[in-house]
Motif scaffolding. Structure first.
Motif, PDB file in Angstrom:
ATOM      1  N   TYR A 167       8.834  19.872   3.394  1.00 34.37           N
ATOM      2  CA  TYR A 167      10.169  19.324   3.261  1.00 34.37           C
ATOM      3  C   TYR A 167      10.373  18.783   1.834  1.00 34.37           C
ATOM      4  O   TYR A 167       9.562  19.011   0.938  1.00 34.37           O
ATOM      5  CB  TYR A 167      10.452  18.273   4.330  1.00 34.37           C
ATOM      6  CG  TYR A 167      11.832  18.439   4.941  1.00 34.37           C
ATOM      7  CD1 TYR A 167      12.110  19.503   5.788  1.00 34.37           C
ATOM      8  CD2 TYR A 167      12.863  17.546   4.648  1.00 34.37           C
ATOM      9  CE1 TYR A 167      13.367  19.680   6.338  1.00 34.37           C
ATOM     10  CE2 TYR A 167      14.124  17.702   5.197  1.00 34.37           C
ATOM     11  CZ  TYR A 167      14.375  18.777   6.039  1.00 34.37           C
ATOM     12  OH  TYR A 167      15.629  18.942   6.572  1.00 34.37           O
ATOM     13  N   SER A 168      11.465  18.102   1.596  1.00 31.39           N
ATOM     14  CA  SER A 168      11.821  17.731   0.224  1.00 31.39           C
ATOM     15  C   SER A 168      10.820  16.769  -0.398  1.00 31.39           C
ATOM     16  O   SER A 168      10.415  16.927  -1.558  1.00 31.39           O
ATOM     17  CB  SER A 168      13.226  17.121   0.186  1.00 31.39           C
ATOM     18  OG  SER A 168      13.323  16.028   1.085  1.00 31.39           O
ATOM     19  N   ASP A 169      10.394  15.763   0.362  1.00 29.69           N
ATOM     20  CA  ASP A 169       9.488  14.761  -0.210  1.00 29.69           C
ATOM     21  C   ASP A 169       8.121  15.364  -0.508  1.00 29.69           C
ATOM     22  O   ASP A 169       7.510  15.046  -1.536  1.00 29.69           O
ATOM     23  CB  ASP A 169       9.352  13.561   0.726  1.00 29.69           C
ATOM     24  CG  ASP A 169       9.112  13.955   2.175  1.00 29.69           C
ATOM     25  OD1 ASP A 169       9.316  15.135   2.519  1.00 29.69           O
ATOM     26  OD2 ASP A 169       8.730  13.074   2.968  1.00 29.69           O
ATOM     27  N   GLU A 187       8.194  18.005  -3.650  1.00 30.87           N
ATOM     28  CA  GLU A 187       8.267  17.367  -4.971  1.00 30.87           C
ATOM     29  C   GLU A 187       6.883  17.008  -5.504  1.00 30.87           C
ATOM     30  O   GLU A 187       6.675  16.944  -6.716  1.00 30.87           O
ATOM     31  CB  GLU A 187       9.132  16.109  -4.892  1.00 30.87           C
ATOM     32  CG  GLU A 187      10.614  16.383  -4.759  1.00 30.87           C
ATOM     33  CD  GLU A 187      11.213  17.008  -6.008  1.00 30.87           C
ATOM     34  OE1 GLU A 187      10.636  16.836  -7.102  1.00 30.87           O
ATOM     35  OE2 GLU A 187      12.258  17.665  -5.887  1.00 30.87           O
ATOM     36  N   LYS A 241      11.834  23.783  -6.056  1.00 32.59           N
ATOM     37  CA  LYS A 241      11.519  22.631  -5.210  1.00 32.59           C
ATOM     38  C   LYS A 241      12.269  22.681  -3.884  1.00 32.59           C
ATOM     39  O   LYS A 241      11.790  22.143  -2.885  1.00 32.59           O
ATOM     40  CB  LYS A 241      11.848  21.320  -5.945  1.00 32.59           C
ATOM     41  CG  LYS A 241      10.947  21.052  -7.143  1.00 32.59           C
ATOM     42  CD  LYS A 241       9.466  21.020  -6.736  1.00 32.59           C
ATOM     43  CE  LYS A 241       8.568  20.726  -7.927  1.00 32.59           C
ATOM     44  NZ  LYS A 241       7.127  20.822  -7.557  1.00 32.59           N
ATOM     45  N   GLU A 242      13.422  23.332  -3.868  1.00 28.04           N
ATOM     46  CA  GLU A 242      14.164  23.476  -2.627  1.00 28.04           C
ATOM     47  C   GLU A 242      13.680  24.676  -1.808  1.00 28.04           C
ATOM     48  O   GLU A 242      14.290  25.025  -0.788  1.00 28.04           O
ATOM     49  CB  GLU A 242      15.662  23.602  -2.906  1.00 28.04           C
ATOM     50  CG  GLU A 242      16.278  22.322  -3.458  1.00 28.04           C
ATOM     51  CD  GLU A 242      17.796  22.375  -3.472  1.00 28.04           C
ATOM     52  OE1 GLU A 242      18.358  23.464  -3.266  1.00 28.04           O
ATOM     53  OE2 GLU A 242      18.403  21.306  -3.672  1.00 28.04           O
ATOM     54  N   TYR A 296      11.374  24.834   0.204  1.00 33.44           N
ATOM     55  CA  TYR A 296      10.977  24.461   1.571  1.00 33.44           C
ATOM     56  C   TYR A 296      12.048  24.850   2.584  1.00 33.44           C
ATOM     57  O   TYR A 296      11.759  25.020   3.775  1.00 33.44           O
ATOM     58  CB  TYR A 296      10.713  22.949   1.654  1.00 33.44           C
ATOM     59  CG  TYR A 296      11.961  22.109   1.592  1.00 33.44           C
ATOM     60  CD1 TYR A 296      12.655  21.774   2.751  1.00 33.44           C
ATOM     61  CD2 TYR A 296      12.477  21.667   0.372  1.00 33.44           C
ATOM     62  CE1 TYR A 296      13.825  21.018   2.697  1.00 33.44           C
ATOM     63  CE2 TYR A 296      13.636  20.917   0.313  1.00 33.44           C
ATOM     64  CZ  TYR A 296      14.307  20.603   1.467  1.00 33.44           C
ATOM     65  OH  TYR A 296      15.466  19.864   1.407  1.00 33.44           O
ATOM     66  N   LYS A 297      13.295  25.021   2.125  1.00 33.43           N
ATOM     67  CA  LYS A 297      14.377  25.410   3.022  1.00 33.43           C
ATOM     68  C   LYS A 297      14.236  26.852   3.492  1.00 33.43           C
ATOM     69  O   LYS A 297      14.831  27.244   4.502  1.00 33.43           O
ATOM     70  CB  LYS A 297      15.725  25.243   2.331  1.00 33.43           C
ATOM     71  CG  LYS A 297      16.071  23.807   1.963  1.00 33.43           C
ATOM     72  CD  LYS A 297      17.424  23.739   1.263  1.00 33.43           C
ATOM     73  CE  LYS A 297      17.799  22.301   0.907  1.00 33.43           C
ATOM     74  NZ  LYS A 297      19.111  22.234   0.204  1.00 33.43           N
TER      75      LYS A 297
END
Length: 317
Positions: free
Chosen positions: A268-270, A273, A281-282, A284-285
């Motif tokens: 996920y986002s955290d 990073e 970095k995005e 994970y989507k």
């Protein structure tokens, strides 16, 4: 119809480029002899690096089905971030006081140079495919790694491409005089359209170890698991088939054989990073890891014994 298999055909790895073709498809070695591409007449393809025997691409109808970080090292300098890395003989950070405690996280299979053993044509109930076998043994390891894990072993890893599936299988051999313990995991990064629209089905009521909550154990209560935050779970004694749904319709089916557990992971986002080679970095989507393996407990392989397990990834396009 019974399965029909041909004997392995050695690949000519001594040349800068080698290609073997048949009515099923083709196997081509890259110019630098560092990767192998499997192709079918239907247009399906898969690419495997000899470094780590890592599958870095799987395509059907020109659609990429594996997620690979744009910042991933593909030159053999470090483990690949994405695709299907292989975990052996330890999953995660090695526990202190165990035979693997001196090894790096996830072991050495994903960071070793594998040998190309040969190709095989296969046909099962009319479903034609091509297979490539890779090998790694204790003789292949450098002295430093041997000192950290001094067991005799042999690994044979097979990648089989069919029209709608990618099959991966590991055979672990113990030719030595002492038993050893190991974990094994197929760390598959499946590419998805959007993490907010997918769910994972087939794990309801199972006990899982949640690594985001300090490794505590919980019981799954969702028929379809949604990923809305950092997820890192080891589901114990999982069923053989797990389905990834997109808007409640099957997108992938992951079917395991001879393996006990399933790991579900998305940073996920955290988490993304904090991972240096995670790009974008995005990203994970657009990925979810549904990883079949035997990692909740150690597998013990006695001397002169063999273990095998595998995964079939099916895309519903």
């Amino acid at each position: 119809m019974s399965a029909h298999k041909k004997k392995p055909v050695p690949l000519a790895v001594g040349r800068s480029t080698a290609q073997e073709s048949s009515s099923h498809g083709s196997i081509q070695i890259s110019d630098d002899s560092q990767s192998v591409t499997l192709s079918l007449v239907s247009g399906a393809s898969a690419k495997v690096l000899l470094y780590g025997a890592t599958v870095v691409s799987w395509k059907i109808q020109e659609r990429e089905l594996l997620w690979l970080s744009e910042a991933s090292a593909l030159d053999g300098s470090k483990a690949v971030r994405g695709g299907i890395p292989l975990v052996f003989p330890v999953f995660g950070p090695p526990p202190a006081g165990t035979a693997v405690e001196k090894l790096a996280q996830h072991g050495f299979a994903r960071t070793s140079k594998w040998n190309l053993l040969g190709r095989v044509e296969e046909e099962t109930e009319g479903d034609k495919g091509v297979r490539v076998d890779f090998g790694l043994s204790s003789d292949s390891l450098d002295d430093e790694t041997k000192a950290k894990w001094p067991y005799e072993f042999g690994l044979i890893y097979s990648v089989t491409l069919r029209e709608s599936t990618l099959e991966t299988k590991m055979v672990v051999q113990n030719p030595g005089s002492a038993a050893f313990e190991f974990n094994v995991l197929f760390h598959t990064y499946l590419r998805i359209p959007d993490v907010s629209t997918i769910g994972v089905q087939g794990l309801n009521s199972l006990t899982y170890r949640d690594k985001t909550l300090g490794g505590t154990e919980h019981q799954e209560s969702s028929d379809v698991i949604k990923i809305a935050s950092q997820t890192d779970r080891v589901y114990k004694s999982a069923p053989d088939a797990i389905t990834v749904l997109e808007d409640d319709k099957p997108l992938y089916t992951v079917t395991k054989t001879g393996l006990n557990d399933v790991v579900l992971w998305n940073p996920y986002s955290d988490g993304a990073e904090k991972i240096g080679d995670w790009e974008p970095k995005e990203g994970y989507k657009n990925m979810v890891c549904v990883e079949a393996g035997s990692v909740a407990d150690w597998q013990t392989l006695e001397q002169e014994s063999t273990w095998e397990g595998g995964v079939t990834h099916k895309a519903h396009l």
